[in-house]
Design an enzyme around this catalytic site. Structure first.
Site, PDB file in Angstrom:
ATOM      1  N   HIS A 145      -2.069  -0.399   0.996  1.00 18.39           N
ATOM      2  CA  HIS A 145      -0.898  -0.499   0.103  1.00 18.39           C
ATOM      3  C   HIS A 145      -1.277  -0.361  -1.368  1.00 18.39           C
ATOM      4  O   HIS A 145      -0.939  -1.203  -2.196  1.00 18.39           O
ATOM      5  CB  HIS A 145      -0.157  -1.826   0.311  1.00 18.39           C
ATOM      6  CG  HIS A 145       0.284  -2.064   1.720  1.00 18.39           C
ATOM      7  ND1 HIS A 145       0.891  -3.234   2.118  1.00 18.39           N
ATOM      8  CD2 HIS A 145       0.191  -1.298   2.832  1.00 18.39           C
ATOM      9  CE1 HIS A 145       1.153  -3.179   3.400  1.00 18.39           C
ATOM     10  NE2 HIS A 145       0.740  -2.008   3.868  1.00 18.39           N
ATOM     11  N   ARG A 207       7.383  -1.710  -1.145  1.00 17.91           N
ATOM     12  CA  ARG A 207       6.199  -2.075  -0.376  1.00 17.91           C
ATOM     13  C   ARG A 207       5.045  -1.121  -0.665  1.00 17.91           C
ATOM     14  O   ARG A 207       3.972  -1.538  -1.063  1.00 17.91           O
ATOM     15  CB  ARG A 207       6.510  -2.077   1.117  1.00 17.91           C
ATOM     16  CG  ARG A 207       5.340  -2.512   2.009  1.00 17.91           C
ATOM     17  CD  ARG A 207       5.816  -2.663   3.442  1.00 17.91           C
ATOM     18  NE  ARG A 207       4.739  -3.108   4.323  1.00 17.91           N
ATOM     19  CZ  ARG A 207       3.973  -2.293   5.053  1.00 17.91           C
ATOM     20  NH1 ARG A 207       4.170  -0.971   4.999  1.00 17.91           N
ATOM     21  NH2 ARG A 207       3.020  -2.777   5.828  1.00 17.91           N
ATOM     22  N   GLY A 226       7.592   1.359   5.378  1.00 18.39           N
ATOM     23  CA  GLY A 226       8.007   0.042   5.794  1.00 18.39           C
ATOM     24  C   GLY A 226       6.877  -0.665   6.529  1.00 18.39           C
ATOM     25  O   GLY A 226       5.752  -0.162   6.628  1.00 18.39           O
ATOM     26  N   GLU A 232      11.589   4.383   4.557  1.00 22.91           N
ATOM     27  CA  GLU A 232      12.800   4.642   3.780  1.00 22.91           C
ATOM     28  C   GLU A 232      12.694   5.894   2.908  1.00 22.91           C
ATOM     29  O   GLU A 232      11.611   6.259   2.448  1.00 22.91           O
ATOM     30  CB  GLU A 232      13.081   3.453   2.838  1.00 22.91           C
ATOM     31  CG  GLU A 232      13.261   2.123   3.532  1.00 22.91           C
ATOM     32  CD  GLU A 232      13.459   0.966   2.559  1.00 22.91           C
ATOM     33  OE1 GLU A 232      13.733  -0.146   3.023  1.00 22.91           O
ATOM     34  OE2 GLU A 232      13.341   1.199   1.323  1.00 22.91           O
ATOM     35  N   TYR A 242      14.776  -2.779  -4.562  1.00 23.63           N
ATOM     36  CA  TYR A 242      14.840  -2.121  -3.264  1.00 23.63           C
ATOM     37  C   TYR A 242      14.472  -3.044  -2.100  1.00 23.63           C
ATOM     38  O   TYR A 242      14.320  -2.581  -0.979  1.00 23.63           O
ATOM     39  CB  TYR A 242      14.016  -0.832  -3.313  1.00 23.63           C
ATOM     40  CG  TYR A 242      14.704   0.161  -4.215  1.00 23.63           C
ATOM     41  CD1 TYR A 242      15.605   1.080  -3.713  1.00 23.63           C
ATOM     42  CD2 TYR A 242      14.558   0.088  -5.598  1.00 23.63           C
ATOM     43  CE1 TYR A 242      16.310   1.929  -4.540  1.00 23.63           C
ATOM     44  CE2 TYR A 242      15.264   0.935  -6.447  1.00 23.63           C
ATOM     45  CZ  TYR A 242      16.141   1.854  -5.902  1.00 23.63           C
ATOM     46  OH  TYR A 242      16.864   2.688  -6.722  1.00 23.63           O
ATOM     47  N   ASP A 251      20.384  -3.114   3.852  1.00 23.14           N
ATOM     48  CA  ASP A 251      20.686  -4.532   3.722  1.00 23.14           C
ATOM     49  C   ASP A 251      22.054  -4.875   4.305  1.00 23.14           C
ATOM     50  O   ASP A 251      22.407  -6.030   4.458  1.00 23.14           O
ATOM     51  CB  ASP A 251      20.619  -4.932   2.246  1.00 23.14           C
ATOM     52  CG  ASP A 251      20.665  -6.427   2.028  1.00 23.14           C
ATOM     53  OD1 ASP A 251      20.200  -7.159   2.925  1.00 23.14           O
ATOM     54  OD2 ASP A 251      21.160  -6.854   0.988  1.00 23.14           O
TER      55      ASP A 251
END
Length: 354
Positions: A145, A207, A226, A232, A242, A251
């Site tokens: 990440h 993320r 994700g 996404e 976000y 959401d």
């Protein structure tokens, strides 16, 4: 609508071998009878592509090399980042170019991720880079990440994605730079019209964004990994939240966070680099091993192209002639390298949907 696999484009038919690798065999023909030949081959964990003065440059994550790739397929080292901490997903990641002569690179050092600026010198076949000037350092880094995608927006500003670096909570913390998309002036300073005062943060609640692109109307889009639920595709608005780590994907009725315009299970996608051409977003998928198209005027309209024929796909770029270059990523430790991997393949969208 069920995705249509591999039927909407014609792949470039002229093989141009890379000078540092043996000639790979042709890729197998898909059911649609399209053919595929790489522009360049023999790349080592490549990550990002950018055009500089009509010359293609490619970054290699683990070696720290920045390569110049000629139309002949030959590639040569333009520069190498020697103080690299290439661990896990870290290393030399994104590249961006601002005319007439500024190249930006996002890389991992022992002290964290950083953004450096180089001056480009010379012409095609003889490009060289100045010593780097560090614009921003000590960005959050980890084995996973790291974000790392960069792009110059239509406003002339430099945008960069920073991952949550395995610390999801910082994505919602506006005092931290992890889990964000940053916006800065070409010299690394904070633009006065950024959404948060005295902050590089442009959007948050991310993320691990690895794709950035703009449509012809100036709208900004980002592709995002994700965790277990949804990857996404988002429209990025200044100051937007976000949702990560509070929510993955849409959401729903809550409405507290900005919803994606498209989402997919990570096992089918893992979208990395992206490009927009003629109103269609093209997303390079790693785990999904497809080049996914999304019609921006109707995001539910999707096609899956290439269908595993090239393996993991890391980046996609519009070339000066209006075709697409697709970068494979099978030598990064997670793929299944074939002869000639990794490669750059030129494709012609033709009548692709969107």
């Amino acid at each position: 609508m069920k995705p249509i696999r591999g039927t909407c484009l014609l792949l470039g038919a002229v093989f141009l071998a890379g000078c540092s690798a043996p000639t790979p065999p042709p890729l197998p023909a898909a059911e649609s009878q399209t053919t595929s030949k790489p522009l360049a081959s023999g790349l080592e964990a490549p990550w990002s592509m950018v055009y500089v003065k009509d010359t293609l440059l490619v970054s290699e994550r683990d070696s720290g090399r920045i390569l110049e790739v000629a139309e002949s397929g030959q590639h040569r080292e333009v520069s190498r980042i020697n103080d690299l901490a290439a661990k896990g997903e870290g290393g030399l990641l994104g590249l961006a170019f601002l005319a007439p002569d500024k190249l930006y690179a996002y890389s991992t050092a022992e002290s964290g991720n950083r953004i450096q600026q180089f001056t480009v010198q010379g012409s095609a076949g003889h490009l060289s880079l100045s010593a780097p000037q560090t614009l921003l350092d000590s960005l959050p880094s980890a084995n996973i990440h790291n974000g790392g995608r960069m792009a110059i927006g239509p406003d002339g500003m430099l945008y960069a994605s920073v991952g949550d670096a395995s610390n999801p909570g910082q994505a919602q913390d506006l005092q931290a730079l992890g889990g964000k998309i940053l916006r800065m002036a070409p010299d690394g300073s904070i633009p006065e019209d950024n959404p948060f005062e005295n902050s590089l943060v442009y959007s948050y609640g991310h993320r691990n964004v690895q794709g950035l692109a703009w449509s012809d109307d100036g709208s900004m889009y980002a592709s995002e990994f994700g965790q277990n639920t949804f990857d996404e595709l988002n429209v990025i608005e200044a100051g937007g939240n976000y949702g990560w780590p509070e929510v993955e994907g849409k959401d729903g009725a809550n409405g507290q966070y900005t919803d994606p315009i498209a989402q997919w299970p990570p096992s089918e996608a893992s979208p990395s680099g992206m490009a927009i051409l003629d109103g269609t977003a093209y997303l390079a998928n790693l785990r999904g091993e497809v080049l996914r198209t999304v019609a921006l005027h109707a995001p539910a309209t999707e096609h899956e192209l290439l269908d595993g024929r090239l393996g993991r796909l890391r980046d996609v770029l519009v070339d000066p002639g209006g075709s697409l270059l697709v970068l494979t990523n099978n030598t990064d430790g997670r793929g299944r390298p074939g002869p000639g991997d990794d490669r750059i393949v030129r494709i012609h969208p033709g009548q692709a949907d969107g």
